[in-house]
Scaffold this motif. Sequence first.
Motif, PDB file in Angstrom:
ATOM      1  N   UNK A   1     -28.683 -18.578 -25.417  1.00 18.80           N
ATOM      2  CA  UNK A   1     -28.627 -19.630 -24.410  1.00 18.80           C
ATOM      3  C   UNK A   1     -28.829 -18.975 -23.036  1.00 18.80           C
ATOM      4  N   UNK A   2     -30.107 -18.808 -22.672  1.00 20.02           N
ATOM      5  CA  UNK A   2     -30.462 -18.134 -21.422  1.00 20.02           C
ATOM      6  C   UNK A   2     -31.906 -18.500 -21.089  1.00 20.02           C
ATOM      7  N   UNK A   3     -32.134 -19.134 -19.959  1.00 24.97           N
ATOM      8  CA  UNK A   3     -33.489 -19.548 -19.587  1.00 24.97           C
ATOM      9  C   UNK A   3     -34.399 -18.356 -19.328  1.00 24.97           C
ATOM     10  N   UNK A   4     -33.843 -17.221 -18.893  1.00 24.62           N
ATOM     11  CA  UNK A   4     -34.655 -16.033 -18.618  1.00 24.62           C
ATOM     12  C   UNK A   4     -35.029 -15.262 -19.882  1.00 24.62           C
ATOM     13  N   UNK A   5     -34.328 -15.507 -20.971  1.00 24.44           N
ATOM     14  CA  UNK A   5     -34.606 -14.880 -22.270  1.00 24.44           C
ATOM     15  C   UNK A   5     -34.380 -13.370 -22.278  1.00 24.44           C
ATOM     16  N   UNK A   6     -33.591 -12.832 -21.341  1.00 25.48           N
ATOM     17  CA  UNK A   6     -33.404 -11.377 -21.280  1.00 25.48           C
ATOM     18  C   UNK A   6     -31.941 -10.966 -21.440  1.00 25.48           C
ATOM     19  N   UNK A   7     -31.073 -11.930 -21.708  1.00 28.85           N
ATOM     20  CA  UNK A   7     -29.639 -11.648 -21.768  1.00 28.85           C
ATOM     21  C   UNK A   7     -29.304 -10.581 -22.813  1.00 28.85           C
ATOM     22  N   UNK A   8     -29.884 -10.687 -24.012  1.00 27.96           N
ATOM     23  CA  UNK A   8     -29.544  -9.752 -25.091  1.00 27.96           C
ATOM     24  C   UNK A   8     -30.052  -8.347 -24.809  1.00 27.96           C
ATOM     25  N   UNK A   9     -31.162  -8.222 -24.088  1.00 30.22           N
ATOM     26  CA  UNK A   9     -31.700  -6.900 -23.773  1.00 30.22           C
ATOM     27  C   UNK A   9     -30.998  -6.287 -22.566  1.00 30.22           C
ATOM     28  N   UNK A  10     -30.646  -7.108 -21.603  1.00 35.31           N
ATOM     29  CA  UNK A  10     -29.974  -6.601 -20.416  1.00 35.31           C
ATOM     30  C   UNK A  10     -28.625  -5.981 -20.765  1.00 35.31           C
ATOM     31  N   UNK A  11     -27.910  -6.623 -21.684  1.00 30.22           N
ATOM     32  CA  UNK A  11     -26.577  -6.136 -22.042  1.00 30.22           C
ATOM     33  C   UNK A  11     -26.561  -5.364 -23.363  1.00 30.22           C
ATOM     34  N   UNK A  12     -27.755  -4.933 -23.823  1.00 30.90           N
ATOM     35  CA  UNK A  12     -27.884  -4.070 -25.009  1.00 30.90           C
ATOM     36  C   UNK A  12     -27.181  -4.655 -26.233  1.00 30.90           C
ATOM     37  N   UNK A  13     -27.403  -5.947 -26.464  1.00 30.86           N
ATOM     38  CA  UNK A  13     -26.822  -6.593 -27.646  1.00 30.86           C
ATOM     39  C   UNK A  13     -27.765  -6.410 -28.832  1.00 30.86           C
ATOM     40  N   UNK A  14     -29.001  -6.880 -28.710  1.00 29.24           N
ATOM     41  CA  UNK A  14     -30.047  -6.657 -29.709  1.00 29.24           C
ATOM     42  C   UNK A  14     -31.378  -6.520 -28.970  1.00 29.24           C
TER      43      UNK A  14
END
Length: 730
Positions: A311-324
């Motif tokens: 749930x992120x309009x920028x689509x970079x949340x998981x990469x920014x916080x090193x989730x997947x």
Amino acid sequence: MINLIKMFFAVILIYYSLDCIALDLNNRKHQNQITIEADELIYNKKEELISAQGNVYIEQDNFRLITNKVVFDKKNNYLYALGNLAFSNNNKNYFFGKKAFFNKNNGAGIIVRFKARISHKGLLSSDFAQMVDKDTFIIQNLVFSTCKVCKDNYIPNVPLWQIRAKEATLNQKEKKVEFKNSKIELFGVPVFYFPYFSIPTPNSPRKSGFLIPKFKNSNILGLQISIPYYFNIASQMDLTYTPTLSNKSNIFNNINIRYLTKYGQYEVNGDFINDKDIINKKNTFKSYVASKGDFKFNNNYFLNYKFQRLFDRDKIFTKKYDIIDDDILTSNVSLRKEKKNQLLTLEGISFQNLRENNLKNKNTPYILPWIRTYNRLPLEYPFISDIALSTDILNLRRAEGISYTRGTFQLDSFHDATMPFGQIVNINPAIRYDYYDITKAENSGIKNRLMGKLSVDWKWPFIKFIGHKNLIMEPIVNFTYNSETKQNFLNEDGQPQIISTSNIFSSNFFTGKDNVEVGSRLNFGVRTNYYTGKNTYGAILGQSYKLNKPTDSNIKYLSYTWDDKFNSLKTEIVSKLYAHLSNGISAINNTSLTPNHLNLIKNELDFQIHNDKAGIDLNHIYINKKYINKCYNSHNQEIGVKFIYNFNNNWGIETGARRKLGSKIEKICQSGNENNKEKPEKNKWISNEVGLFYKGDCLKINFGVIRDYSKPKGLKSSVTTFLKIEPIFS
């Protein structure tokens, strides 16, 4: 006297062992035999004192006690142990003290200068331990560690880590230990101070409480500290909440829930934060939710699911916080029934596309339902050993774009035979029918195709034994006949395959059901393996040859790397050479060559050297610029190196890097009739890292720096420094 000694024994056990269970001394039975040895046994009838002194040894079951003197005051119900107590419990826990006192009337008591070794590792020491009642114990000036205390420590006679507390309270009823005014010391230096914290007692049921914190520092997120808290909700359910504090971002939150049921288990993991949007520069709620579950029911039914959603309009949340690092998130649920020679699968799948050109996600498909069956019937006819019927029914839909329903029905028969001179022949004829109902496409409508296939595998293994050595050489020929038909109506799942030694002898180079091969093909090659008793050497060589040209000149065989139009009837020549040596050296080299002039298309080398002291892993990929896919690659070479070196049995260093090599290639991606040219990447580095680690009997430390250059647009390359310290308790 025996009953009194049993009471004394119970008191010593309670005082010295954190994982024992308090005994109700008034209800103890006389059935357990006790052995008592002493130099002298005295009974003072007037004062009602019973004493044993001089090398007192008491044994009951697995418990042993040695002391100088034991005195029981029968009149006041007091018990004394005087002089150098030594006590053992099941040969795992050993306890020591100067003297002890126990009041049987109120269950109170004291042990002076108490020390313990618990489970061969735990070292516990205090001035004295006080028993308030049968369930509550207070230990003063406590020091605890699982590390050795010896002269050859990093700091002589100082443990690597220890907990030092002014007071600790053991509550046997609640099975927890509460520490007050405590600090954790590393290498003799205090690093953390806690006015109060609690932990569960050893061997107790799971308890809620804090887990080991983690530290990281990043140029993007700043200094971070993660402090997980574990909630023991029920015997079959727990929850871990981990807030991460940072000086450059808001609080990052993670929740992990695990649940065990009668039929299986599932897990839910959620990450969320209020973070700034790239577009509107405002803080918005962003989250990533993932869950998975595996269940087995009666009658061989299996239920599995996986759920991923960002749930992120920028689509970079998981990469920014090193989730997947995934660009496409996949969610699916499947129900299977498995029996011998039978399989039924019902499945539904949805996707979330995180790539930059698919922000709206309207052309991302979902599949519901996907039904697959497989039934194999063993037969005993001369030329048919088995027959199998399989079905594959799929319904794929999009909000915008091509949608279709596909049904595939296939009948196979199998026959395996061994010839007189050792040749092995496998014959597999098959007939297949495909039904398509396509909408929102140029070729919309109902489509049908019927095709037949015959696959024949021939192998002739030669085996030569020379003492403990053996040599195996196996020529292989595969003939595949496919009836003439249209290759495909559309292609959703038939992704192009790169020809390699892993699939060169396969009867079908395409994955999935949509894309099929036409015409006849001959695969041939050889496999060889040489084993010396210690070392293994091997090679695989193969090629495929089309026996007839396709009648449709527009067909492009994208699976053939060296010529996407497949102007030649031959595929590339592929080979694999490998060696695994007993001294820790391993090498694997895969090569592809053009069929006519033997020009190098691709070469991939994996090389490893490992021993007790050091290890190195090397990977290098080279692709000829003439045959490289210029839409996805900016360089034609890539190298990866990983090196590890152990200074001694405990300390070591680990470093690694990945980098693109070769000259830059202009990226050209074709979409419809437009050519989109992108400038080549400026940086050749992909990632690099270096770390220092320590692993001892009582402590693990990992410290390192990682730089990642592969972040998507909107994120600069990240540099992360991490520190993880983990005490070992068992």
